[in-house]
Scaffold this active site. Sequence first.
Site, mmCIF file in Angstrom:
data_model
loop_
_atom_site.group_PDB
_atom_site.id
_atom_site.type_symbol
_atom_site.label_atom_id
_atom_site.label_comp_id
_atom_site.label_asym_id
_atom_site.label_seq_id
_atom_site.Cartn_x
_atom_site.Cartn_y
_atom_site.Cartn_z
ATOM 1 N N ARG A 223 0.812 -1.592 -0.035
ATOM 2 C CA ARG A 223 -0.056 0.097 0.029
ATOM 3 C C ARG A 223 1.005 1.422 0.274
ATOM 4 N NH1 ARG A 223 -3.486 -2.271 -1.258
ATOM 5 N NH2 ARG A 223 -5.846 -3.407 -0.400
ATOM 6 N N HIS A 271 -1.644 1.027 -10.363
ATOM 7 C CA HIS A 271 -1.695 0.109 -9.306
ATOM 8 C C HIS A 271 -2.300 -1.274 -9.702
ATOM 9 C CE1 HIS A 271 -3.494 -0.245 -4.840
ATOM 10 N NE2 HIS A 271 -3.669 -2.195 -5.877
HETATM 11 C C1 GLV Z 1 -4.709 -4.850 -4.010
HETATM 12 O O1 GLV Z 1 -4.455 -3.744 -4.273
HETATM 13 C C2 GLV Z 1 -6.037 -6.124 -3.068
HETATM 14 O O2 GLV Z 1 -5.880 -5.587 -1.944
HETATM 15 O O3 GLV Z 1 -6.306 -7.135 -4.019
#
Ligand code: GLV
Length: 308
Positions: A223, A271
């Site tokens: 994160r 992401h």
């Molecule tokens: C992606 O960021 C997840 O938490 O699966």
Amino acid sequence: MGVLALLSPLPVAPYADALRRAAPGLDVWTREDDAPPDRVEAILAWRLQPGQLARYPNLRLVCSIGAGVDKLMPADLPASVLLTRVVDPNQGCEIAQYVLACTLGFTRELGRYAQQQAAAQWLRHPVRAAAQCRVGILGLGAVGQAVARAFMPLGYPVAGWSRRGEPVPGVEVFSGEGGLAALLARSDLLVCTLPLTPATRGLLNRRTLSQLPRGAFVVSVGRGEHLVEADLRALLDEGHLAGAALDVFEREPPDASNWVWHHPKVVATPHIAAQASFDTVAAQCLDALRRARDGLPLPHAVDRAAGY
Ligand code: GLV
């Protein structure tokens, strides 16, 4: 009774379609206004706001669409509501691919060779020995272990750091504060796959990143809030760190003017390292709902005290 998929601003349709495919006849709502509150038995979500669950008296289950649940634990999540996350083996595999792509591009100097190619320059440099590419993985859950398994056959020494310090085959495991310092000191390639909890927020900062060997490369796929981006930038500019691959950010998306998009030593991606498949999310959500109804344990229940 049915499932409410609350995924805004993410596209909700693929998740709702997967739920309907897996359980024809099940009520699936994609808007809060369409769902009769007393018929909502499970909520599929990515993030929740405080107070958002108060109107659902028969809610038994909240399912994360991802591996991380940090945005699903508002302080008022009732203790009676079970919380579960998705564990998709393919997601671990995709993250491992991403990490390999970035780190091997770095260790095999593809950037340097791209510059040479642009200048039609035939110049051969020695390959960096595997022993000089010591991998350190923060977090040895399903994702961290998949990353470890991907590196091992390439001959890179792999170590990891986890809260409990449980053994992982082929991995030198560290834990605790002292273990973190030891892991950092031997990691030429540092990969963060940790869950975001109060204990891991801001863990990668000037103090900890300075403990990496000079010339280390950092990959952040957990994160964004694990990493103090300004501290990373300072260490890149000072030459202590050689580069970084960032798939997650303090703020997503980063503003167009944010340095992370433009720094020559940073690979920045939106992401995308991995996403659990829609069908796996739906199948695991429905399995968890059946088990919750029957009072059975949930395979991927979140430990709320631990935060993951
Ligand atoms: C992606 O960021 C997840 O938490 O699966």
